[in-house]
Each structure stands twice: as structure tokens, then as C-alpha cells.
Write an enzyme that holds these catalytic residues in place. Structure first.
Site, PDB file in Angstrom:
ATOM      1  N   HIS A 124       1.147  -1.338   0.144  1.00 42.39           N
ATOM      2  CA  HIS A 124      -0.056  -0.387   0.038  1.00 42.39           C
ATOM      3  C   HIS A 124       1.089   1.118   0.138  1.00 42.39           C
ATOM      4  O   HIS A 124       2.175   0.917   0.331  1.00 42.39           O
ATOM      5  CB  HIS A 124      -0.519  -0.156   1.662  1.00 42.39           C
ATOM      6  CG  HIS A 124      -1.730   0.747   1.098  1.00 42.39           C
ATOM      7  ND1 HIS A 124      -1.344   2.436   1.957  1.00 42.39           N
ATOM      8  CD2 HIS A 124      -3.087   1.420   1.091  1.00 42.39           C
ATOM      9  CE1 HIS A 124      -2.741   2.303   1.754  1.00 42.39           C
ATOM     10  NE2 HIS A 124      -3.572   2.184   1.981  1.00 42.39           N
ATOM     11  N   ASP A 201       2.740  -5.181   7.503  1.00 39.08           N
ATOM     12  CA  ASP A 201       1.688  -3.596   7.717  1.00 39.08           C
ATOM     13  C   ASP A 201       0.487  -5.170   7.723  1.00 39.08           C
ATOM     14  O   ASP A 201       0.616  -5.952   6.856  1.00 39.08           O
ATOM     15  CB  ASP A 201       1.856  -3.112   6.543  1.00 39.08           C
ATOM     16  CG  ASP A 201       0.401  -2.391   6.011  1.00 39.08           C
ATOM     17  OD1 ASP A 201      -0.375  -3.328   7.003  1.00 39.08           O
ATOM     18  OD2 ASP A 201      -0.006  -1.946   4.883  1.00 39.08           O
ATOM     19  N   GLN A 204      -4.251  -5.705   6.793  1.00 35.43           N
ATOM     20  CA  GLN A 204      -5.208  -6.701   5.702  1.00 35.43           C
ATOM     21  C   GLN A 204      -5.498  -7.724   6.758  1.00 35.43           C
ATOM     22  O   GLN A 204      -6.064  -8.868   6.371  1.00 35.43           O
ATOM     23  CB  GLN A 204      -5.112  -6.801   4.351  1.00 35.43           C
ATOM     24  CG  GLN A 204      -5.528  -5.133   3.737  1.00 35.43           C
ATOM     25  CD  GLN A 204      -6.806  -4.996   3.952  1.00 35.43           C
ATOM     26  OE1 GLN A 204      -7.948  -5.432   3.923  1.00 35.43           O
ATOM     27  NE2 GLN A 204      -7.116  -3.396   3.275  1.00 35.43           N
ATOM     28  N   LYS A 227     -11.350  -0.869  10.304  1.00 32.39           N
ATOM     29  CA  LYS A 227     -10.265  -2.330   9.303  1.00 32.39           C
ATOM     30  C   LYS A 227     -10.900  -3.345  10.217  1.00 32.39           C
ATOM     31  O   LYS A 227     -11.338  -4.798   9.754  1.00 32.39           O
ATOM     32  CB  LYS A 227      -9.290  -2.699   8.582  1.00 32.39           C
ATOM     33  CG  LYS A 227      -8.974  -1.088   7.866  1.00 32.39           C
ATOM     34  CD  LYS A 227      -7.617  -1.769   7.047  1.00 32.39           C
ATOM     35  CE  LYS A 227      -7.159  -0.345   5.723  1.00 32.39           C
ATOM     36  NZ  LYS A 227      -8.454   0.141   4.822  1.00 32.39           N
ATOM     37  N   CYS A 365      -4.665   2.688  -4.033  1.00 31.14           N
ATOM     38  CA  CYS A 365      -3.265   2.979  -2.842  1.00 31.14           C
ATOM     39  C   CYS A 365      -2.267   2.232  -3.230  1.00 31.14           C
ATOM     40  O   CYS A 365      -1.364   1.563  -2.661  1.00 31.14           O
ATOM     41  CB  CYS A 365      -3.666   2.897  -1.558  1.00 31.14           C
ATOM     42  SG  CYS A 365      -5.105   4.682  -1.442  1.00 31.14           S
TER      43      CYS A 365
END
Ligand code: PMP
Length: 409
Positions: A124, A201, A204, A227, A365
Site C-alpha cells: 500500500h 503491515d 489486511q 478495518k 493506494c
């Protein structure tokens, strides 16, 4: 194992009872932001209506109760990702803020000219741009792990990139644009062999699978509340035991200090050192409630259920001629990106909206991923624990209708 009761879960999310464009809402945009269960909404309401006060410096009971709730949320988050201590959990404004915190506090202090930072081709923008800014500032070099035709990382290339100048490896666990699940545990192990600091990261990943930062052995792990069934404005940065000492302060201000004089300021200890000013108290408490909720359903159960949804969606979308799935990694989670003939994804998304189906259309993104697949954008359906096989069917019917209306073939 627990029973996964999808009917109950759907009842837990008030927004899902809504209609969109006169049709039952089919919400397939959870990778952008997930919906909020009633327990989180109620927790926020309770905090705001009867517990609100500033934290950490209060002599009155409202203030100390707010502090207890806020610090209690930190403990819940620490346990949720199996951190060694709640002191390793820094509350931020979101995943983007977490990456920027690492860039400023760790990066600017520890990287020098000629040092190398490795990112992957699946990142991202929030895990690319801060590192480019750092490279520009200190003269470090950005290296990129390429992706193959399926949207998987080229791990042989990754191993070739690792070397004595590698200071930091920043990688996403799950791609938000095409859903690839990366073998981050192995990638961290390889990075550690060359002495590099690792950052994952997990924006997700955390909403969709069990995460254990100590098993991963990463130095940083970060994600966003909104999220994972929590509110906006709150994020998390896990900082492992080997990096905290090497980090300078991030923002300066109240709470991040022990003592201030005009001659010299002594900084507070982590995590407060990295949390200047009044923190997102409501956000953190809401996130704590979201963690409780996800755990009550069970992360393994969620992972299993969403895996079935994604398999079904991949199977059904393959029935439609002219649909090209973007990203066909062998290991995927929660995201289905696709193109419909030569129709622009924005048109696909707008027409689907008319059928009550909410997807995302754009570059997500992740413009380098779009460039790799030579598309300007994709249509993206993304799943969460509250989606159903019926939602997938509504998506498929919608795409068929879009094709009928717009396709030039
Ligand atoms: N990383 C990934 C993988 C994401 O999907 C997102 C949000 N789309 C972010 C980082 C940034 O999160 P936020 O906008 O909440 O800061």
C-alpha cells in the site's frame, strides 16, 4: 471449536439491515473499512455518555476510570496479537500513522547514506512513500521485491536483495489490492539473518486471521482499528523488545515527557514516549471492544469462513466470460480484484451500486500493483466475517448485468 453463526453475526451489525438503492445492502468493501458491531457502538456510546474524561493525569474518578478503560484496551490489543507486554503497544491514528512513526522514530535515527530498505511490490502507498521520504532525506536506497504474474512475491529475488546493507524490510502480510498472503514469517527469518529490522503491515491480516507477533518474530507490526470492526482514528504499532531502545521520540508535547525545563526535556518511557498529546481515547476503547468481539467469534473460525467465501467467489466469477481476476496467488485472503471486459472499473462499481452491491473501484493506494498488471484500476470486492454466499451471488448477478448493459462484445 466454536460454532460460526452467520445469522447471529449479521444481526450484530446494524448497518447491514439497511437498504442501498432500494435493494438490501451487500457490503463488499471491508478492505477499505469494515462495519461496526453493536457491542462496539454501545461501548463508544457508554464511554462518551458516562465515562469521558482525559486520561493519565487526573485526580478525579472519571479521569482514573477513563485511564483504566484506555489502558485496559491496550492490554486487550497486546493479548490479541500475543505481544510480550502491553508496553509494546503504541496507539496511533491508524496504519499510516504507525508507519510514519517508525520512519521518524527509528528510520531517521538509525539509517545512513547507502543503507538499504527493502519493500515489496505489493505494498500500500503508506508502506512505500514514508520510506521514499526517508531515502531522500538520509541517502538510503529503496529496493523492491518483484511480484510475478500471479501476484506472488519472487522470493528468490528477495533473498538476492538481502545483504549487509539491508537495514529494514517492510512488508505487507496481506495485499489490500489483490489479496496475496505473503510468507512473512519466513521473510522475517531471512531478514533477521542479515541483521535487518522488520516491519509488517498487518492492516489486511489482523481482521481475517490469528496473528502472533512473537511467533512472527518481527520488530514492528501495525494495523488500523477501522478495518477490524473498530472505529476510525485509532491504530496500533507493536514495537518489539529489540527496537524500542533504538527509537527517538515522534511528536513532541504533553504525556511523552517525564520532565520539561527550558534547558532540557527528559522523555517518558514507551509506549507514552510515542504518544504525545491527548490520545484517541474513545477510539482505543472502541478498538478494545472490537477485539473482544472478534475473539468471541474466533479468529480461526473467521479465517476458515472467509476462506470458504473467497473460494466460492473465485469459482463463481470464473463462470463469467470476459472477467479477468487480477491476482491469482495460491494463498489469498478476503480480496477479489477483477476487470470486466474493457469496462472501466469505476463504471462497474457505479452500476453495481445500483443493485445495492458496494465494492471499490480504483488503484487501492497500490499504483505499482496496477502498473504490474497493466491496468489503471480494478474492481475490488472484499469480504469480512459478516458476508454470506448470498452476497457473493448478488455480486455475480450484478457483474452479469453490468456486462449485459455495458460490454462492447
Ligand atoms: N496498509 C494496508 C495494507 C491497507 O489496506 C491500508 C488501508 N487501505 C493501509 C495500510 C492504511 O491504513 P489507514 O488508511 O487506516 O492508515
Amino acid at each position: 471449536t466454536k460454532a460460526f453463526d452467520i445469522h447471529q453475526i449479521r444481526q450484530d451489525f446494524p448497518i447491514l439491515q439497511q437498504q442501498a438503492c432500494g435493494k438490501p445492502l451487500v457490503y463488499l468493501d471491508s478492505a477499505a473499512s469494515s462495519q461496526t458491531p453493536r457491542v462496539v457502538i454501545d461501548r463508544l456510546h457508554r464511554y462518551q455518555s458516562s465515562e469521558h474524561s482525559n486520561v493519565h493525569r487526573s485526580v478525579h474518578s472519571l479521569g482514573s476510570n477513563a485511564t483504566l478503560a484506555f489502558e485496559g484496551a491496550r492490554k486487550k490489543v497486546a493479548e490479541f496479537i500475543n505481544a510480550g507486554s502491553e508496553k509494546e503497544i503504541v496507539f496511533t491514528r491508524g496504519a499510516t500513522d504507525s508507519v510514519n512513526l517508525v520512519m521518524h522514530s527509528f528510520g531517521r535515527r538509525n539509517l545512513r547514506s547507502g543503507d538499504e530498505i527493502i519493500v515489496t511490490g505489493l505494498e500500500h502507498h503508506s508502506n512505500i512513500v514514508p520510506w521514499q521520504m526517508l531515502c531522500e532525506e538520509v541517502g538510503a536506497v529503496l529496493r523492491v521485491v518483484p511480484i510475478d504474474a500471479r501476484g506472488e512475491l519472487d522470493l528468490a529475488a528477495y533473498h538476492r536483495l538481502l545483504g549487509p546493507r539491508t537495514r529494514l524490510v517492510a512488508m505487507t502480510q496481506v495485499s489490500n489490492s489483490i489479496g496475496t498472503v505473503n510468507p512473512v514469517q519466513d521473510m522475517v527469518a531471512s531478514a533477521r539473518k542479515v541483521g535487518a529490522v522488520t516491519l509488517i503491515d498487518g492492516a489486511q491480516a489482523v481482521p481475517h486471521m490469528p496473528v502472533d507477533v512473537r511467533a512472527l518474530e518481527c520488530d514492528y507490526y501495525l494495523f488500523s482499528g477501522h478495518k477490524m470492526c473498530g472505529p476510525t482514528g485509532i491504530g496500533v504499532l507493536y514495537t518489539g523488545p529489540n527496537v524500542q531502545e533504538r527509537m527517538g521520540p515522534y511528536l513532541g508535547g504533553g504525556d511523552m515527557i517525564l520532565r520539561v525545563t527550558f534547558e532540557k526535556t527528559v522523555y517518558n518511557v514507551p509506549p507514552q514516549k510515542f504518544e504525545a498529546g491527548t490520545p484517541p481515547i474513545a477510539g482505543a476503547i472502541g478498538l478494545g471492544a472490537a477485539v473482544d468481539y472478534l475473539q468471541s467469534v474466533g479468529m480461526r473460525e473467521i479465517q476458515q469462513y472467509e476462506g470458504e467465501l473467497l473460494d466460492y467467489a473465485l469459482e463463481r466469477i470464473a463462470e463469467i466470460d470476459g472477467v479477468r481476476v487480477i491476482g491469482t496467488a495460491r494463498h489469498k485472503a478476503s480480496v477479489l480484484s477483477f476487470m470486466v471486459d474493457d469496462i472501466h472499473p469505476h463504471d462497474v462499481g457505479s452500476l453495481l451500486n445500483g443493485y445495492g452491491v458496494a465494492i471499490r473501484a480504483g488503484h487501492h493506494c497500490a499504483q505499482p500493483v496496477m502498473d504490474h498488471f497493466d491496468v489503471p484500476a480494478t474492481a475490488r470486492a472484499s469480504f469480512a466475517l459478516y458476508n454470506t454466499l448470498d452476497d457473493v451471488d448478488a455480486l455475480i448477478d450484478g457483474v452479469r448485468n453490468v456486462k449485459r448493459i455495458l460490454s462492447s462484445q
